[in-house]
Design an enzyme around this catalytic site. Structure first.
Site, PDB file in Angstrom:
ATOM      1  N   ARG A 224       0.844  -1.185   0.000  1.00  0.00           N
ATOM      2  CA  ARG A 224       0.000   0.000   0.000  1.00  0.00           C
ATOM      3  C   ARG A 224       0.882   1.238   0.000  1.00  0.00           C
ATOM      4  O   ARG A 224       2.013   1.214   0.484  1.00  0.00           O
ATOM      5  CB  ARG A 224      -0.946   0.021   1.213  1.00  0.00           C
ATOM      6  N   HIS A 272      -1.642   0.668  -9.766  1.00  0.00           N
ATOM      7  CA  HIS A 272      -2.202  -0.345  -8.866  1.00  0.00           C
ATOM      8  C   HIS A 272      -2.811  -1.505  -9.665  1.00  0.00           C
ATOM      9  O   HIS A 272      -4.003  -1.792  -9.572  1.00  0.00           O
ATOM     10  CB  HIS A 272      -3.261   0.282  -7.955  1.00  0.00           C
TER      11      HIS A 272
END
Length: 309
Positions: A224, A272
């Site tokens: 993350r 992502h």
């Protein structure tokens, strides 16, 4: 007995119903917002965790998340107080494995530096380490990291990992806890972050960590965005302490158009995309956990709410 499907991150409701019918024939599948009688719902399969919209499910017994990271869900007071399991395959995700190996090999073979030379119109070979000389380090050694580490070890790379707790049966060199972190950093030329988000791991890739890595080391962030302190990373790249960084995740997401990360010559940005599991990959794991729950057997990928992952 019914399962409520809410906000799936892949496929459509027909795909999910068909897949569940294959693995759990006869299971009543309800798709949000067509819930029907709320007391029928015993299982909840959720993609985007819009818990504020979730009605009171008095007979809910098991919650199944399609997400890899659950920190946001755990922080939400409206998260139902039932077991929570993930849909990651026990043997790892092939798409994550190929993606991570691709990025690691790119760093190993100096691709970021060669792309910069191309922009500068420079034709100059760069000295190249052999695989056995390249020390790859995994931050986190869960189901996503293990297959990648195994492949790299087979290719002859010097592979190690760092985890919160000891992993005595791991087939690679392991470091653990605060006491082992500095030693792990010192032996790591290419660091791959696959950690969960917890209070302990936020900002873990910071100036202190970068200073303890070998000069010219590089990082690949697949966990993350909050794992990386952006300003510290840029400073380390500018000083030469880090040679390159690949970020599949950023903080915030999407990355703002005015972020300095976009145009930094030593940073590769990906939107992502490391893992996009299809319905056919998630449902077998969910179905297995429902069967285990019904039999009173241990669940796969159950979240430890105290640990945060």
């Amino acid at each position: 007995m019914a399962l409520l499907l809410m906000n799936p991150i892949a496929g459509n409701s027909e795909d999910w119903v068909a897949a569940f019918d294959q693995h759990l024939p006869g299971l009543d599948i309800r798709t949000w917002p067509d819930v029907g009688d709320l007391t029928d719902i015993e299982y909840l399969a959720m993609g985007r965790p819009e818990l504020d919209k979730l009605p009171e499910l008095s007979n809910l017994k098991l919650m199944l998340t399609m997400l890899a990271s659950v920190d946001g869900m755990l922080a939400n007071p409206k998260l139902p107080d039932v077991p929570l399991v993930k849909g990651e395959p026990e043997g790892g995700d092939p798409s994550m494995t190929e993606y991570a190996v691709t990025l690691i090999l790119s760093h190993h073979r100096q691709m970021p530096a060669y792309r910069q030379q191309q922009r500068e119109h420079v034709w100059q070979p760069i000295p190249q380490k052999g695989a056995s000389e390249q020390r790859v380090g995994f931050m986190g050694y869960g189901v996503m990291a293990k297959p990648v580490a195994g492949l790299l070890a087979q290719m002859g790379f010097d592979v190690a990992a760092w985890t919160r707790t000891p992993k005595p049966d791991a087939p690679i060199e392991m470091f653990h806890g605060d006491d082992g972190f500095d030693d792990f950093l010192a032996r790591t030329d290419i660091a791959i972050c696959l950690l969960p988000v917890t209070p302990h791991t936020k900002g873990i890739l910071n100036a202190s960590a970068f200073s303890k890595m070998p000069q010219g080391a590089s990082i690949i962030s697949l966990g993350r965005g909050v794992h990386v302190v952006t300003d510290d990373m840029i400073a380390a790249l500018e000083s030469g302490q880090l040679s390159a960084a690949t970020l599949d995740v950023t903080d915030p997401e999407p990355l703002p158009a005015d972020s300095p990360l976009w145009d930094h010559p030593k940073i590769t940005i990906m939107p992502h995309v490391a893992r996009r599991p299809p319905v056919s990959q998630i449902v077998p794991q969910f179905a297995e956990n429902i069967k285990r729950f019904q039999k009173g057997e241990p669940l796969l990928q159950e979240i430890d709410r105290k640990a945060g992952y």
